[in-house]
Design a protein around this motif. Structure first.
Motif, mmCIF file in Angstrom:
data_model
loop_
_atom_site.group_PDB
_atom_site.id
_atom_site.type_symbol
_atom_site.label_atom_id
_atom_site.label_comp_id
_atom_site.label_asym_id
_atom_site.label_seq_id
_atom_site.Cartn_x
_atom_site.Cartn_y
_atom_site.Cartn_z
ATOM 1 N N ARG B 104 0.832 -1.214 0.000
ATOM 2 C CA ARG B 104 0.000 0.000 0.000
ATOM 3 C C ARG B 104 0.857 1.250 0.000
ATOM 4 O O ARG B 104 1.950 1.257 0.565
ATOM 5 C CB ARG B 104 -0.855 0.039 1.271
ATOM 6 N N HIS B 105 0.305 2.323 -0.574
ATOM 7 C CA HIS B 105 0.992 3.605 -0.502
ATOM 8 C C HIS B 105 0.986 4.089 0.940
ATOM 9 O O HIS B 105 -0.001 3.926 1.652
ATOM 10 C CB HIS B 105 0.326 4.642 -1.419
ATOM 11 N N GLU B 107 0.395 6.558 3.524
ATOM 12 C CA GLU B 107 -0.375 7.806 3.622
ATOM 13 C C GLU B 107 0.118 8.596 4.821
ATOM 14 O O GLU B 107 -0.405 8.467 5.914
ATOM 15 C CB GLU B 107 -1.872 7.502 3.752
ATOM 16 N N SER B 108 1.149 9.383 4.621
ATOM 17 C CA SER B 108 1.716 10.180 5.714
ATOM 18 C C SER B 108 1.973 11.583 5.206
ATOM 19 O O SER B 108 1.984 11.824 4.007
ATOM 20 C CB SER B 108 3.028 9.569 6.190
ATOM 21 N N SER B 140 8.255 4.588 0.114
ATOM 22 C CA SER B 140 6.988 5.317 -0.008
ATOM 23 C C SER B 140 5.810 4.344 0.076
ATOM 24 O O SER B 140 4.652 4.768 0.007
ATOM 25 C CB SER B 140 6.927 6.055 -1.340
ATOM 26 N N TYR B 141 6.096 3.051 0.169
ATOM 27 C CA TYR B 141 5.065 2.008 0.207
ATOM 28 C C TYR B 141 5.346 1.077 1.369
ATOM 29 O O TYR B 141 6.497 0.931 1.781
ATOM 30 C CB TYR B 141 5.065 1.220 -1.120
#
Lengths: 260, 211
Positions: B104-105, B107-108, B140-141
């Motif tokens: 998953r990406h 999300e931050s 990033s994932y």
């Protein structure tokens, strides 16, 4: 938690680490491979090589230095200064650089950032920005701080990130070499606007400056050069002070245990 | 110990190769899956994007997955860990599917997750000799295993706890970069080389000897 980073920068010319003022009066201060290893042993979190060689013949020498460094260095290595086009990125990464940083070349051709990020991932593309206060803007400069551009550092940083840069290396030209502290206004102005980590650079004179870069400047990392190369302090000493002030850098637990 | 370091064609393989060699492994850099599965173990490095790397996987993923399920030693680092999963938000294409789940990406507020972060570790021999792990990340994932028991390590970033490591038979996936994590990272690589050697001794069934 993510630890604030202390990054050591070495200026490299024709395969040797050099030191000088404003790229002038350069003198040889040692072998980059040895110095990088020594800084890793002191607790540096990353190493940056800034290639200040003027000639394009020096590119082979730079690749060789990167290759030899990667054989013994087990922390991340960023290489800047040697990237003039997208074709320069691959060979540097293959030689053992983890990230490349681009400055003048990205201003001339912003596509360079997009191509680098697409081919190799954002995490290895660092946009290096040199800026100085000019009336109401933070004006960007290229070519080692000598050529003014029409770009505002905050807007340019945002564009770099949009294009795929995974990190911003932000140098305040006014502070560079002065050892009076990072430019916290500039650092915070950029860090508050972009969604990638910002490395504060230019002006480190003592540990308190690093602390301020993290706390007031909102920087994820702080770049240190001259004060280390001149033997005024060590990475270990800088980190020890940061820990005393409650900043959890890498190595905190070990140092706290040693302090008893 | 002959290890295949798989080359997807992008990024820095050099320092990982040197770290493996420093742990007494002989390293062959290759893009040939037949060769990669005929040595004593496989290392999937952590550079590049999911899409191109997934395209570098064999068209028929079955034999590769079975080989790992049977216990062929494997170390997947960062993107290499992500390839052990089914698929990724980053790009189209199928992973190896050894560890059920999706990438998953992250999300931050600040992405990439870049720098040194604490790693909580479970009891696993890959962490032998390490008291406290702070490791270098550039991702990033993140991986979301369907079965959380697949995770052997965790890190927390901006309040989100994610799998920093997974294990399936003799395959270890690590989201951080041990080859960039100074001494503790090198210890992990040394541990992998030792564990791979032990696994091969326990079950010396190379494809070569079967053929």
């Amino acid at each position: 938690m993510l630890r604030p980073r202390v990054i050591v920068c070495l200026d490299v010319k024709d395969g040797r680490v050099v030191k000088g003022t404003q790229f002038k009066n350069l003198r040889d201060v040692g072998d980059p491979v040895e110095l990088a290893q020594r800084y890793e042993a002191e607790g540096a979190d990353e190493i940056v090589y800034l290639d200040v060689s003027a000639s394009s013949e020096s590119r082979g020498t730079l690749l060789d230095v990167v290759r030899r460094t990667a054989e013994t260095l087990f922390i991340p290595l960023t290489v800047g200064g040697g990237v003039r086009s997208a074709d320069d990125i691959g060979p540097l990464l293959r030689a053992g650089a983890d990230k490349i940083s681009v400055n003048s070349a990205a201003v001339r051709d912003p596509e360079l950032l997009s191509i680098g990020a697409e081919r190799f991932g954002s995490q290895c593309v660092v946009a290096s920005i040199d800026a100085a206060r000019d009336n109401n803007i933070w004006r960007c400069f290229t070519h080692g701080g000598s050529k003014p551009t029409e770009l505002d550092a905050v807007a340019w940083a945002e564009e770099c990130v949009e294009r795929g840069a995974g990190e911003i290396l932000l140098t305040s030209i006014d502070q560079d070499g002065a050892r009076t502290g990072y430019n916290l206004d500039l650092t915070a102005a950029v860090a508050d606007r972009v969604s990638v980590p910002v490395i504060a650079s230019g002006g480190a004179g003592e540990a308190v400056h690093l602390r301020d870069a993290f706390t007031c400047g909102h920087a994820s990392a702080a770049l240190v050069a001259g004060i280390l190369h001149d033997g005024l302090t060590t990475v270990t000493e800088l980190k020890s002070s940061l820990i005393d002030w409650g900043i959890r850098v890498r190595g905190s637990e070990m140092m706290e245990a040693n302090k008893g | 110990m002959k290890l295949a370091l798989f080359d997807y064609g992008a990024g820095n393989l050099h320092s990982l190769g040197k770290a493996l060699e420093a742990a007494q492994a002989t390293v062959t850099v290759t893009s040939d899956w037949d060769k990669a599965l005929r040595l004593d173990g496989l290392v999937l490095p952590g550079v590049g994007a999911f899409g191109p790397a997934a395209r570098a996987l064999p068209d028929d993923i079955g034999p590769l997955r079975s080989r790992l399920e049977e216990g062929y030693p494997c170390l997947g680092i960062c993107l290499g860990m992500q390839l052990l999963f089914d698929a990724s938000d980053e790009s189209d294409g199928h992973g190896i599917g050894l560890v059920p789940g999706r990438v998953r990406h992250l999300e931050s507020a600040v992405v990439p997750h870049m720098g040194w972060n604490d790693v909580e570790t479970a009891e696993d021999p890959i962490f032998d000799g390490i008291e406290q792990l702070v490791a270098y990340y550039a991702n990033s994932y993140i991986c979301e295993p369907v079965d959380s028991a697949a995770a052997i390590a965790w890190s927390t970033y901006e309040g989100r706890r994610f799998a920093a490591g997974v294990r399936a038979t003799n395959t270890w996936g690590l989201q951080y970069h041990p080859e960039k994590s100074s001494l503790p990272g090198r210890q992990i690589i040394t541990n992998f080389v030792r564990l791979a050697a032990e696994a091969r001794q326990a079950s010396p069934d190379s494809v070569e000897s079967r053929a």
